[in-house]
Design an enzyme around this catalytic site. Structure first.
Site, mmCIF file in Angstrom:
data_model
loop_
_atom_site.group_PDB
_atom_site.id
_atom_site.type_symbol
_atom_site.label_atom_id
_atom_site.label_comp_id
_atom_site.label_asym_id
_atom_site.label_seq_id
_atom_site.Cartn_x
_atom_site.Cartn_y
_atom_site.Cartn_z
ATOM 1 N N VAL A 130 0.849 -1.197 0.000
ATOM 2 C CA VAL A 130 0.000 0.000 0.000
ATOM 3 C C VAL A 130 0.879 1.239 0.000
ATOM 4 O O VAL A 130 0.591 2.238 -0.670
ATOM 5 C CB VAL A 130 -0.911 0.001 1.240
ATOM 6 C CG1 VAL A 130 -1.750 1.261 1.253
ATOM 7 C CG2 VAL A 130 -1.795 -1.218 1.240
ATOM 8 N N ASP A 151 -2.909 33.072 -37.936
ATOM 9 C CA ASP A 151 -3.341 33.901 -39.059
ATOM 10 C C ASP A 151 -3.235 35.352 -38.621
ATOM 11 O O ASP A 151 -2.891 35.646 -37.488
ATOM 12 C CB ASP A 151 -4.735 33.522 -39.546
ATOM 13 C CG ASP A 151 -5.768 33.584 -38.458
ATOM 14 O OD1 ASP A 151 -5.415 33.966 -37.335
ATOM 15 O OD2 ASP A 151 -6.934 33.245 -38.720
ATOM 16 N N GLU A 174 9.224 5.437 2.873
ATOM 17 C CA GLU A 174 8.563 4.461 3.747
ATOM 18 C C GLU A 174 9.056 3.050 3.482
ATOM 19 O O GLU A 174 9.393 2.294 4.394
ATOM 20 C CB GLU A 174 7.055 4.462 3.481
ATOM 21 C CG GLU A 174 6.348 5.639 4.099
ATOM 22 C CD GLU A 174 4.960 5.828 3.496
ATOM 23 O OE1 GLU A 174 4.482 4.937 2.750
ATOM 24 O OE2 GLU A 174 4.364 6.874 3.771
ATOM 25 N N ASN A 205 6.758 7.702 -0.679
ATOM 26 C CA ASN A 205 6.531 6.257 -0.641
ATOM 27 C C ASN A 205 7.840 5.487 -0.597
ATOM 28 O O ASN A 205 7.978 4.517 0.144
ATOM 29 C CB ASN A 205 5.743 5.823 -1.885
ATOM 30 C CG ASN A 205 4.322 6.354 -1.869
ATOM 31 O OD1 ASN A 205 3.983 7.203 -1.046
ATOM 32 N ND2 ASN A 205 3.507 5.868 -2.768
ATOM 33 N N ASP A 239 -10.208 29.220 -39.236
ATOM 34 C CA ASP A 239 -11.590 29.590 -38.956
ATOM 35 C C ASP A 239 -12.582 29.096 -40.004
ATOM 36 O O ASP A 239 -13.746 28.915 -39.722
ATOM 37 C CB ASP A 239 -11.731 31.105 -38.763
ATOM 38 C CG ASP A 239 -10.976 31.890 -39.824
ATOM 39 O OD1 ASP A 239 -10.713 31.321 -40.892
ATOM 40 O OD2 ASP A 239 -10.651 33.067 -39.573
ATOM 41 N N ILE A 252 2.352 1.842 -3.682
ATOM 42 C CA ILE A 252 1.480 2.059 -4.850
ATOM 43 C C ILE A 252 0.895 3.466 -4.796
ATOM 44 O O ILE A 252 0.217 3.824 -3.842
ATOM 45 C CB ILE A 252 0.323 1.042 -4.881
ATOM 46 C CG1 ILE A 252 0.904 -0.364 -4.979
ATOM 47 C CG2 ILE A 252 -0.594 1.315 -6.056
ATOM 48 C CD1 ILE A 252 -0.115 -1.438 -4.749
#
Ligand code: ATP
Length: 901
Positions: A288, A335, A707, A704, A638, A291
């Protein structure tokens, strides 16, 4: 579609007379339906849509939250907890599931709803006669019996039986495969006529290429011809943009890596005799932790929010994927008329054979030395001016109004009507005298337009157009005394005159006429030249700065205009597009032999900054040339004929005011105000959105990684786990989302337009980013383990308290980590991140949540957190700030080294 709805559709409307049909549909040719009747029919027939693009219901969005890998993992975690009798933990995991779902739901519903609102903004509309007036309504609100009014460039939004057709042509390629436009009329067609032969019908999904008309709606939605085959053309499902796809892929790849790491860590832990439950849960938590589940939704919100902001700045995005390509744009083809200039035209000069009339009041000398002032010029001269302007007023589709705009229609034509009025020529009065029998619409390929007006038994053919085109079609010149033949010298004289006016930046039209016996004659031959009109169209004020900005941003601006070289060059010079007025400008026709261009020629084309007299097909060649050279090309357009170029360009830009519906449909982006500077604003947003996304991806992933590294290291070196599974979930699913969102919706670095455009192939994260991310993660993991070690050894805290310290250190370190997302060359204290109010909001909120986690009894126990005490807080604050300080010092050093290099 129910049976009853199908039955009410008129059968073979092409085989019916108009009156019959109108009667059967209970509608009136002039007044249309009444609002009350429309309401009734809307109930009866439903919306005029191919597939109901239903709003996603809140319930669906709620259910979506459960359909993810993370939810599966959490469910497993809960079950495992219950199996091992850890009731408290099991309940806490379920609580986390709900919190995650609520956060996911509330962010996603906002993103989905704002996307829906954005889509509404660019819906196609139709002009209908209702309650006796012409009204603009959303195409989906059309019902059978509505009278739709159409003009060249409109998209047909329902099946119509024509009741009026004025030189109407339609492009039905979408339906019949016929690539040439088909002429339409109101004559009754055979009952068995195949689709392509139903000349009195217009079909949903096709486009009016020229002319005008009106038709009664005979089928809507799935009952239209397009609806019948629409199983084939099912409306595009919500697309995933390339960026979202890449993020999705990134997420998937990480899942596998993580599962691998988690399995190894769990195996190692169990091998070393740690509790099996704890290790399984650690493995789950590790998975967990790594991800980046929040990524896709934060990305969608960042895109949606960016689009909303753009909409406020006059940019409507048709395709979500354009936002990220915008940021990589390296060449903008623009243009001239209306984009670089104001498109508020006024006749400044009229040159006829005897002289030159200056509409600003003063008179100018012509080459022959004739001075003309309308007040005291001779009758002969007056007559030539009158005759010339009369052609300008007749060969015209605009009308004058009393409002600020001054008229409706092409500003060039409004200017001619206005000049005519100054000399007492009123279009309505002229038409009463000599009604229009035929109009040959302006064609950007021939660059001319003609009308045939009845004059006694003959027709006066009035022609206006680009000088070189009109001159080619003339064999005489009208003068005050008599008609002159156009010889070489005469032609040269007029072309020189044209050049002189064009050099002043005037837009030039030639006027010519002739008399014909038949309205079917070719209008563009044997004409008599009447004179040249020079129109003033000043550059927009803000263009110069916007062009400078693009230069700094490494974006090339190339003018691609239908106007002539000298006029284009003058305007290009005035807006700062060209350094010198005599710099190279190329004509569009030089591109015609594109297949056989030498490399040298190609280089010349690649370098040119102005292309004049460019036809829509030549625009395609220009795009190809630059795309083959590796550029990401944005192109404005256009007209109906611009649709292909708009599609071919990486970013097709249509004009909201000037543009036809066809161009707007084909484009990726619409400028509501037609202004060049708005394109630059859009590019700026495109860049900001991309860098924002990159920032929060780095932010989330580096946290992450920190961790994962901390947990993996701890299990290997036999320390207690520094953060428990539930604590990781709390950080990743609850705390981290807020700063990531704040990064995602930031305004962007003010210096963002000083860098060159991004390489379109560049991934969201390059090798350098991965290294950076790993470095950040490593520093964070050290701080967590450091906090744990300090708590355990010198402070001799109980493991539970020590883990509280390392958990809170991680949580706060990740929070402060948001400030590490500043660019190295931005100031340390006053930068994009510190100036982003959402960042401060997110930090305040997360701090409250963390305090709640510590001090609210139920929550604290659920998360296995105890009160850290003063010493504990000191360690937490010190250790959580350490990564911030280390990384900031590293950034300052990096910036210093780069500068001294
Ligand atoms: P840009 O591409 O920058 O908008 P443009 O408007 O001049 O330039 P076109 O609309 O293709 O490009 O026009 C090309 C030329 O045709 C003009 O320079 C003008 O001489 C002529 N022209 C334009 N509009 C009309 C018109 N309504 N009737 C007759 N001639 C026209």
């Amino acid at each position: 579609m129910s049976e009853s709805k199908q039955k009410n559709i008129i059968r073979e409307p092409w085989n019916r007379s108009v009156d019959d049909l109108l009667q059967e549909l209970f509608t009136d040719r002039e007044d249309g339906l009444s609002s009350a009747e429309v309401k009734k029919r809307q109930k009866k027939y439903g919306k005029n849509l191919l597939r109901e693009t239903r709003r996603k219901s809140a319930w669906q969005i709620w259910l979506n939250q459960f359909e993810s890998l993370i939810m599966l993992l959490l469910a497993v975690a809960a079950v495992v907890s219950f199996i091992f009798g850890e009731w408290m933990q099991g309940v806490a995991v379920i609580a986390v599931i709900f919190i995650t779902v609520i956060i996911g739901f509330s962010t996603e519903i906002r993103a989905v709803r704002s996307m829906e609102a954005l889509r509404e903004l660019s819906r196609v509309s139709a002009n209908v006669r209702r309650d006796g007036r012409v009204k603009q309504v959303l195409a989906e609100a059309l019902v059978p019996g509505d009278i739709v009014v159409l003009d060249g460039g409109d998209i047909v939004t329902a099946d119509l039986r024509l009741i009026e057709a004025n030189k109407l042509q339609a492009d039905e390629a979408a339906l019949t495969g016929e690539s040439l436009p088909v002429s339409k009329n109101i004559e009754r067609a055979e009952e068995e006529a195949p689709l392509a032969e139903r000349k009195n019908m217009l079909f949903k999904g096709t486009a009016v290429t020229r002319g005008s008309g009106a038709g009664v709606v005979v089928a809507t939605g799935m009952n239209t011809e397009l609806g019948k085959i629409s199983a084939l053309v099912e409306e595009a499902e919500e697309e995933m943009t390339p960026l979202e796809q890449r993020l999705d892929q990134l997420g998937r790849r990480l899942v596998w890596v993580t599962l691998g790491i988690a399995a190894v860590v769990a195996a190692l832990g169990i091998f070393r005799g740690k509790a099996a439950l704890l290790m399984i849960e650690t493995a789950i938590a590790l998975a967990v932790a790594a991800i980046p589940e929040g990524l896709p939704i934060v990305a969608t919100i960042a895109l949606a929010r960016g689009m909303m902001r753009m909409a406020k700045r006059n940019v409507l995005i048709n395709r979500l994927s354009s936002v990220e390509i915008l940021g990589a744009t390296s060449v903008i083809f623009t243009d001239k008329t209306g984009t670089l200039t104001e498109n508020r035209m006024a006749v400044a000069r009229l040159v006829t054979d005897p002289g030159e009339f200056n509409f600003n009041g003063s008179s100018n000398k012509t080459e022959e030395g004739n001075s003309v002032d309308l007040g005291n010029i001779g009758e002969g001269e007056k007559q030539t001016i009158h005759i010339a302007l009369k052609v300008g007023v007749l060969c015209n589709n605009a009308s004058l109004t009393d409002d600020e705009q001054g008229g409706v229609g092409d500003p060039l034509e409004i200017a001619l009507l206005d000049a005519g009025r100054k000399l007492g020529l009123e279009r309505d009065e002229l038409l009463d005298e000599m009604p229009e029998a035929r109009e040959e619409a302006f064609d950007p390929e021939t660059k001319m337009m003609a009308t045939f007006n009845q004059q006694n038994d003959d027709f006066l053919v009035a022609v206006k157009g680009a000088p070189e085109a009109v001159l080619k079609s003339c064999n005489t010149v009208f003068t005050a005394d008599a008609e002159k033949n156009v010889g070489k010298a005469e032609r040269r004289k007029w072309l020189d005159l044209n050049d002189r006016l064009a050099k002043e930046g005037l837009r030039i039209l030639a006027l010519a006429q002739k008399t014909e016996k038949s309205a079917g004659a070719n209008p563009y031959e044997k004409l008599t030249l009447l004179g040249l009109v020079g129109l003033l169209d000043p550059p927009r004020d803000e263009v110069r700065d916007a062009i400078q900005l693009c230069r700094r941003a490494g974006i090339r601006i190339i003018m691609v205009t239908g106007d002539q070289t000298l006029t284009a060059r003058n305007i290009a010079f005035r807006v700062g597009l060209m350094e010198k007025p005599e710099a190279e400008a190329l004509e569009g026709k030089t591109l015609d032999d594109y297949e056989n261009l030498s490399d040298e020629d190609k280089n010349r084309f690649l370098e040119a900054g102005v292309f004049s007299r460019v036809s829509p097909t030549q625009k395609l060649e220009l795009i190809t040339l630059h795309q083959e050279n590796g550029a990401v090309v944005a192109m404005t357009g256009d007209g109906v004929n611009d649709a292909l170029a708009l599609k071919k360009a990486d970013i097709g830009i249509a004009m909201g005011k000037r543009g036809t519906q066809v161009a707007r449909e084909a484009a990726d982006m619409i400028l509501k105000d037609d202004a060049f500077s708005t394109i630059v604003t859009a590019v700026r947003y495109g860049r900001a959105i991309f860098t924002n996304i990159r920032k929060f991806v780095i932010f989330l992933l580096s946290g992450n990684v920190g961790e994962v590294l901390a947990v993996a290291t701890a299990s290997v070196i036999d320390l207690p786990l520094p953060v428990l599974p539930l604590q990781i979930l709390f950080i990743n699913l609850v705390l981290d989302v807020f700063p990531a969102l704040a990064l995602g919706i930031g305004e962007g670095d003010p210096g963002i337009m000083s860098n060159p455009p991004r390489d379109p192939e560049e991934p969201v994260l390059t090798g350098k980013h991965w290294l950076l991310l790993a470095g950040y993660g490593y520093v964070i993991s050290l701080s967590i383990l450091g906090a744990l070690a300090i708590a355990l050894f010198p402070l001799e805290m109980a493991p539970e308290k020590a883990i509280t310290l390392s958990f809170l250190t991680l949580a706060f370190a990740r929070l402060w980590h948001v400030f590490n997302m500043r660019d190295s060359d931005d100031p340390v204290f006053l930068n994009e991140i510190t100036k982003n109010p959402y960042v401060w909001g997110a930090i305040a909120l997360c701090r409250l949540l963390l305090l709640a986690a510590v001090y609210i009894p139920g929550l604290a126990e659920g998360l296995s957190v105890v009160r850290p005490g003063a010493a504990g807080w000191a360690v937490i604050i010190g250790m959580s700030l350490a990564p911030l300080i280390i990384i900031q010092v590293a950034k300052i050093a990096e910036d210093y080294l780069l500068e001294t290099e």
